[in-house]
Design an enzyme around this catalytic site. Structure first.
Site, mmCIF file in Angstrom:
data_model
loop_
_atom_site.group_PDB
_atom_site.id
_atom_site.type_symbol
_atom_site.label_atom_id
_atom_site.label_comp_id
_atom_site.label_asym_id
_atom_site.label_seq_id
_atom_site.Cartn_x
_atom_site.Cartn_y
_atom_site.Cartn_z
ATOM 1 N N HIS A 1 0.822 -1.213 0.000
ATOM 2 C CA HIS A 1 0.000 0.000 0.000
ATOM 3 C C HIS A 1 0.860 1.268 0.000
ATOM 4 O O HIS A 1 1.999 1.263 0.461
ATOM 5 C CB HIS A 1 -0.901 0.009 1.243
ATOM 6 C CG HIS A 1 -0.096 -0.019 2.515
ATOM 7 N ND1 HIS A 1 0.460 1.113 3.058
ATOM 8 C CD2 HIS A 1 0.257 -1.031 3.320
ATOM 9 C CE1 HIS A 1 1.124 0.790 4.145
ATOM 10 N NE2 HIS A 1 1.031 -0.518 4.329
ATOM 11 N N ARG B 1 -5.705 0.802 4.452
ATOM 12 C CA ARG B 1 -4.639 1.269 3.554
ATOM 13 C C ARG B 1 -4.440 0.342 2.358
ATOM 14 O O ARG B 1 -4.077 0.791 1.274
ATOM 15 C CB ARG B 1 -3.335 1.500 4.339
ATOM 16 C CG ARG B 1 -2.838 0.315 5.160
ATOM 17 C CD ARG B 1 -1.845 0.835 6.195
ATOM 18 N NE ARG B 1 -1.143 -0.202 6.957
ATOM 19 C CZ ARG B 1 -1.630 -0.821 8.022
ATOM 20 N NH1 ARG B 1 -2.846 -0.577 8.457
ATOM 21 N NH2 ARG B 1 -0.877 -1.709 8.681
ATOM 22 N N GLU C 1 -1.285 -6.857 7.767
ATOM 23 C CA GLU C 1 0.068 -6.578 8.275
ATOM 24 C C GLU C 1 0.320 -7.487 9.474
ATOM 25 O O GLU C 1 -0.599 -8.031 10.087
ATOM 26 C CB GLU C 1 0.156 -5.087 8.676
ATOM 27 C CG GLU C 1 1.499 -4.622 9.246
ATOM 28 C CD GLU C 1 2.681 -4.963 8.357
ATOM 29 O OE1 GLU C 1 3.077 -6.155 8.335
ATOM 30 O OE2 GLU C 1 3.232 -4.055 7.710
ATOM 31 N N HIS D 1 0.904 -5.657 2.747
ATOM 32 C CA HIS D 1 1.664 -4.854 3.707
ATOM 33 C C HIS D 1 3.137 -5.267 3.737
ATOM 34 O O HIS D 1 3.500 -6.356 3.270
ATOM 35 C CB HIS D 1 1.044 -5.035 5.085
ATOM 36 C CG HIS D 1 -0.409 -4.683 5.093
ATOM 37 N ND1 HIS D 1 -0.878 -3.447 5.465
ATOM 38 C CD2 HIS D 1 -1.489 -5.403 4.713
ATOM 39 C CE1 HIS D 1 -2.197 -3.418 5.326
ATOM 40 N NE2 HIS D 1 -2.589 -4.589 4.873
HETATM 41 O O1 LIG Z 1 4.391 -0.580 11.285
HETATM 42 C C1 LIG Z 1 4.188 -1.639 10.677
HETATM 43 O O2 LIG Z 1 3.214 -2.358 10.869
HETATM 44 C C2 LIG Z 1 5.240 -2.046 9.646
HETATM 45 C C3 LIG Z 1 4.990 -1.383 8.340
HETATM 46 O O3 LIG Z 1 3.700 -1.529 7.877
HETATM 47 O O4 LIG Z 1 6.457 -1.572 10.127
HETATM 48 P P1 LIG Z 1 7.878 -2.257 9.950
HETATM 49 O O5 LIG Z 1 8.365 -1.915 8.559
HETATM 50 O O6 LIG Z 1 8.709 -1.599 11.001
HETATM 51 O O7 LIG Z 1 7.753 -3.740 10.161
#
Ligand SMILES: O=C(O)[C@@H](CO)OP(=O)(O)O
Length: 249
Positions: free
Chosen positions: A9, A60, A87, A182
């Site tokens: 996204h 998102r 995610e 994600h």
């Molecule tokens: O904040 C989150 O959920 C992820 C990105 O979507 O973060 P990171 O890249 O730090 O895993």
């Protein structure tokens, strides 16, 4: 040969604020909606037109997919949504600033929570977990299915049934699915596609808004490890910036 298109996204408000987002809903920043429009332009120029869309159940991902479908003149595409593409559930780290977490627990632990395959973050407090479980989008799921946190290994475990039953099945029928998901659900999927080791996936970062395409043979094995980004130069610098999130200060 089948084509699979993966898209993270466009940058969200939480990404922009440097916060762990996880399963919370974060809107796309206005400026970053441009990333979704650019993704559609890149797909159009490469003549890569999806015939179905798969999203998570988080805004998102849903909004990015809608913008891309509209821009491609394909608002009519069938859309499939699943929590299995969500995610990673960041547990008690959800909504916390990444730089604050690193300062509190140290760089080693921060990196383990953020990028290792096995280490889960600390669990979400019970009252917040209850609220999450009461969310109507998860109403059909048994409560124990909604975790209090997830490691990347947990994400891979919950994602694989969806990959096998829905996305891989479509690819075998000659479809060209677009999966809008994600950073970490796509890391898990790429790990599976490219048969990466836990050490290799620790160094993998997926940039927002740049389509990543895989040409797959009949066994759904990738012709080129890592697939190819439609804007490789931007993808490389954006991946470096994501790797560095929370590391300064
Ligand atoms: O904040 C989150 O959920 C992820 C990105 O979507 O973060 P990171 O890249 O730090 O895993």
């Amino acid at each position: 040969m089948s084509k699979l298109i993966l898209l993270r996204h466009g940058q969200s408000t939480a990404n922009a604020a440097g916060e762990f987002t996880g399963w919370t809903d974060a809107a796309l920043t206005e400026i970053r909606q441009l990333e979704a429009h650019k993704a559609a332009r890149l797909l159009h120029s490469a003549d890569l037109l999806p015939d179905s869309i798969h999203t998570s159940v988080l805004w998102r991902s849903i909004h990015t997919a809608q913008i891309v479908a509209d821009d491609l003149g394909r608002s009519w595409l069938p859309v499939h949504r699943s929590w299995r593409l969500n995610e990673r559930h960041y547990g008690a780290l959800t909504t916390r600033k990444k730089s604050h977490v690193r300062l509190q627990v140290g760089t080693h632990q921060y990196r383990l929570w953020r990028r290792s395959f096995e280490a889960p973050p600390p669990p979400m407090p019970p009252d917040e977990l209850e609220n999450l479980r009461a969310d109507p989008r998860y109403a059909d799921l048994p409560h124990r299915t909604i975790p209090a946190c997830e490691s990347l290994a947990d994400v891979l475990t919950r994602l694989l049934p969806y990959w096998i039953d829905e996305i891989a099945a479509e690819l075998r029928h000659g479809g060209t699915p677009l999966v809008v998901a994600h950073g970490n659900s796509l890391r898990a999927l790429v790990m599976h596609l490219d048969q990466l080791s836990p050490a290799q996936v620790a160094g993998l970062n997926i940039p927002t808004g740049i389509p990543l395409c895989y040409d797959l043979d009949e066994m759904l094995t990738s012709k080129h490890s890592g697939g190819h980004y439609l804007d490789p130069d931007t993808a490389e610098s954006a991946a470096e910036a994501i790797a560095a999130e929370g590391e300064a200060g």
